[in-house]
Design a protein around this motif. Structure first.
Motif, PDB file in Angstrom:
ATOM      1  N   GLU A  16       0.813  -1.338  -0.057  1.00 33.57           N
ATOM      2  CA  GLU A  16       0.038   0.087   0.097  1.00 33.57           C
ATOM      3  C   GLU A  16       0.909   1.204  -0.174  1.00 33.57           C
ATOM      4  OE1 GLU A  16      -4.263  -0.618   2.478  1.00 33.57           O
ATOM      5  OE2 GLU A  16      -2.351  -0.530   3.535  1.00 33.57           O
ATOM      6  N   LEU A  17       1.911   1.334   0.734  1.00 30.56           N
ATOM      7  CA  LEU A  17       2.720   2.309   0.917  1.00 30.56           C
ATOM      8  C   LEU A  17       3.578   2.657  -0.327  1.00 30.56           C
ATOM      9  CD1 LEU A  17       3.872   4.822   2.257  1.00 30.56           C
ATOM     10  CD2 LEU A  17       5.487   3.223   3.546  1.00 30.56           C
ATOM     11  N   GLN A  18       4.010   1.472  -0.950  1.00 28.32           N
ATOM     12  CA  GLN A  18       4.562   1.510  -2.194  1.00 28.32           C
ATOM     13  C   GLN A  18       3.893   2.238  -3.402  1.00 28.32           C
ATOM     14  OE1 GLN A  18       6.781  -1.968  -3.483  1.00 28.32           O
ATOM     15  NE2 GLN A  18       6.822  -1.210  -5.435  1.00 28.32           N
ATOM     16  N   ASN A  19       2.611   1.755  -3.419  1.00 30.45           N
ATOM     17  CA  ASN A  19       1.713   2.242  -4.356  1.00 30.45           C
ATOM     18  C   ASN A  19       1.248   3.822  -4.165  1.00 30.45           C
ATOM     19  OD1 ASN A  19      -0.437   1.659  -6.580  1.00 30.45           O
ATOM     20  ND2 ASN A  19      -1.669   2.385  -4.767  1.00 30.45           N
ATOM     21  N   PHE A  20       1.265   4.075  -2.718  1.00 30.28           N
ATOM     22  CA  PHE A  20       0.771   5.342  -2.408  1.00 30.28           C
ATOM     23  C   PHE A  20       2.054   6.537  -2.772  1.00 30.28           C
ATOM     24  CE2 PHE A  20       1.376   8.882   0.579  1.00 30.28           C
ATOM     25  CZ  PHE A  20       0.036   9.248   0.768  1.00 30.28           C
ATOM     26  N   LEU A  21       3.243   5.898  -2.910  1.00 31.64           N
ATOM     27  CA  LEU A  21       4.369   6.701  -3.279  1.00 31.64           C
ATOM     28  C   LEU A  21       4.487   6.813  -4.445  1.00 31.64           C
ATOM     29  CD1 LEU A  21       6.826   5.902  -0.358  1.00 31.64           C
ATOM     30  CD2 LEU A  21       5.644   8.102  -0.487  1.00 31.64           C
ATOM     31  N   ARG A  22       4.412   5.744  -5.165  1.00 33.09           N
ATOM     32  CA  ARG A  22       4.812   5.746  -6.678  1.00 33.09           C
ATOM     33  C   ARG A  22       3.807   5.905  -7.706  1.00 33.09           C
ATOM     34  NH1 ARG A  22       8.887   0.234  -6.768  1.00 33.09           N
ATOM     35  NH2 ARG A  22      10.387   1.302  -5.514  1.00 33.09           N
ATOM     36  N   VAL A  23       2.521   5.605  -7.168  1.00 28.23           N
ATOM     37  CA  VAL A  23       1.522   5.655  -8.318  1.00 28.23           C
ATOM     38  C   VAL A  23       0.355   6.876  -7.908  1.00 28.23           C
ATOM     39  CG1 VAL A  23      -0.617   4.525  -9.107  1.00 28.23           C
ATOM     40  CG2 VAL A  23       1.327   3.007  -8.565  1.00 28.23           C
ATOM     41  N   GLU A  24       0.063   6.864  -6.632  1.00 26.19           N
ATOM     42  CA  GLU A  24      -0.768   7.935  -6.466  1.00 26.19           C
ATOM     43  C   GLU A  24      -0.301   9.335  -6.010  1.00 26.19           C
ATOM     44  OE1 GLU A  24      -3.207   6.777  -2.809  1.00 26.19           O
ATOM     45  OE2 GLU A  24      -3.375   4.605  -3.369  1.00 26.19           O
ATOM     46  N   HIS A  25       1.028   9.302  -5.844  1.00 23.23           N
ATOM     47  CA  HIS A  25       1.703  10.841  -5.503  1.00 23.23           C
ATOM     48  C   HIS A  25       2.976  10.553  -6.059  1.00 23.23           C
ATOM     49  CE1 HIS A  25      -1.526  11.879  -2.785  1.00 23.23           C
ATOM     50  NE2 HIS A  25      -1.526  10.750  -2.077  1.00 23.23           N
ATOM     51  N   PRO A  26       3.214  10.296  -7.424  1.00 20.06           N
ATOM     52  CA  PRO A  26       4.532  10.222  -7.791  1.00 20.06           C
ATOM     53  C   PRO A  26       5.480  11.649  -7.968  1.00 20.06           C
ATOM     54  CG  PRO A  26       3.106  10.302  -9.741  1.00 20.06           C
ATOM     55  CD  PRO A  26       2.333  10.224  -8.399  1.00 20.06           C
ATOM     56  N   ASP A  27       4.735  12.655  -7.993  1.00 22.77           N
ATOM     57  CA  ASP A  27       5.685  13.919  -7.968  1.00 22.77           C
ATOM     58  C   ASP A  27       5.683  14.690  -6.866  1.00 22.77           C
ATOM     59  OD1 ASP A  27       5.305  13.654 -10.593  1.00 22.77           O
ATOM     60  OD2 ASP A  27       3.238  14.697 -10.698  1.00 22.77           O
ATOM     61  N   GLU A  28       5.449  13.963  -5.661  1.00 22.63           N
ATOM     62  CA  GLU A  28       5.830  14.548  -4.306  1.00 22.63           C
ATOM     63  C   GLU A  28       7.094  14.029  -3.816  1.00 22.63           C
ATOM     64  OE1 GLU A  28       2.574  14.115  -1.481  1.00 22.63           O
ATOM     65  OE2 GLU A  28       1.047  14.609  -2.869  1.00 22.63           O
ATOM     66  N   GLU A  29       7.694  14.948  -3.086  1.00 23.32           N
ATOM     67  CA  GLU A  29       8.978  14.742  -2.483  1.00 23.32           C
ATOM     68  C   GLU A  29       8.976  13.909  -1.268  1.00 23.32           C
ATOM     69  OE1 GLU A  29      12.391  16.209  -3.352  1.00 23.32           O
ATOM     70  OE2 GLU A  29      11.542  16.858  -5.242  1.00 23.32           O
ATOM     71  N   ASN A  30       8.318  12.682  -1.280  1.00 29.94           N
ATOM     72  CA  ASN A  30       7.810  11.998  -0.105  1.00 29.94           C
ATOM     73  C   ASN A  30       8.564  10.784  -0.095  1.00 29.94           C
ATOM     74  OD1 ASN A  30       6.674  11.191   2.264  1.00 29.94           O
ATOM     75  ND2 ASN A  30       4.651  11.251   1.675  1.00 29.94           N
ATOM     76  N   SER A  31       8.856   9.976   0.944  1.00 29.31           N
ATOM     77  CA  SER A  31       9.684   8.612   0.834  1.00 29.31           C
ATOM     78  C   SER A  31       9.149   7.877   2.276  1.00 29.31           C
ATOM     79  CB  SER A  31      11.195   8.867   0.792  1.00 29.31           C
ATOM     80  OG  SER A  31      11.559   9.470   2.004  1.00 29.31           O
ATOM     81  N   ARG A  32       9.660   6.814   2.166  1.00 27.63           N
ATOM     82  CA  ARG A  32       9.486   5.703   3.414  1.00 27.63           C
ATOM     83  C   ARG A  32      10.039   6.240   4.476  1.00 27.63           C
ATOM     84  NH1 ARG A  32       8.077   0.492   2.013  1.00 27.63           N
ATOM     85  NH2 ARG A  32       7.857   0.151  -0.191  1.00 27.63           N
ATOM     86  N   ASP A  33       9.570   6.218   5.810  1.00 28.87           N
ATOM     87  CA  ASP A  33      10.173   6.463   6.868  1.00 28.87           C
ATOM     88  C   ASP A  33      10.101   5.663   8.124  1.00 28.87           C
ATOM     89  OD1 ASP A  33      11.733   8.322   8.617  1.00 28.87           O
ATOM     90  OD2 ASP A  33       9.753   9.292   9.554  1.00 28.87           O
ATOM     91  N   GLY A  34      10.397   4.382   7.609  1.00 27.71           N
ATOM     92  CA  GLY A  34      10.558   3.429   8.588  1.00 27.71           C
ATOM     93  C   GLY A  34       9.385   2.815   8.946  1.00 27.71           C
TER      94      GLY A  34
END
Length: 138
Positions: free
Chosen positions: A32-50
């Motif tokens: 879910e988090l991978q999809n959130f970061l790569r598909v739903e919000h690909p242009d945002e400067e966000n990343s995993r945080d543990g």
């Protein structure tokens, strides 16, 4: 002849089921988090945080150290359970079912505590039933 202690076997089985559920939930949340970061919000400067660890009461038993992934922005929330929830929705549904079946809020609270080790006050039971009944009327 070797006799199996049914109580010990039941506890072992419950532990294995809870472990399987935990591993499955953690896998789903990572995806879910991978999809959130790569598909739903690909242009945002966000990343995993543990991860943060939490306890979650499921219909299959208590998971004491569930690893919930997080992002740096704090925008990600899993669809598996509500943020900050310690219980799956099934328990709320069970409370409603018992209440509409005629059990008192005190009896429901005692039943839940005996079955699951989770303490619900009669006031909490009343609040759960009132919220759901309001939704039904709406």
């Amino acid at each position: 002849m070797f006799q199996i202690n049914r109580d010990v076997l039941a506890v072992q089985l419950q532990n294995e089921v809870a472990k399987f559920i935990q591993e499955s939930m953690e896998l789903i949340m990572r995806e879910e988090l991978q999809n959130f970061l790569r598909v739903e919000h690909p242009d945002e400067e966000n990343s995993r945080d543990g991860y943060c660890q939490r306890e979650l009461q499921t219909r299959y038993g208590k998971i004491e150290d569930l690893n919930v992934p997080r992002d740096r922005e704090g925008a990600f929330h899993t669809a598996l359970f509500e943020p900050y929830s310690r219980l799956e929705n099934w328990l709320d549904e069970a409370v409603i079912s018992m209440y509409t079946g005629g059990m008192s809020t005190r009896d429901i609270a005692q039943f839940i505590e005996k079955m699951y080790g989770t303490k619900y006050s009669p006031t909490t039971i009343t609040n759960i039933t009132n919220v759901v009944l309001e939704d039904v009327h709406a």
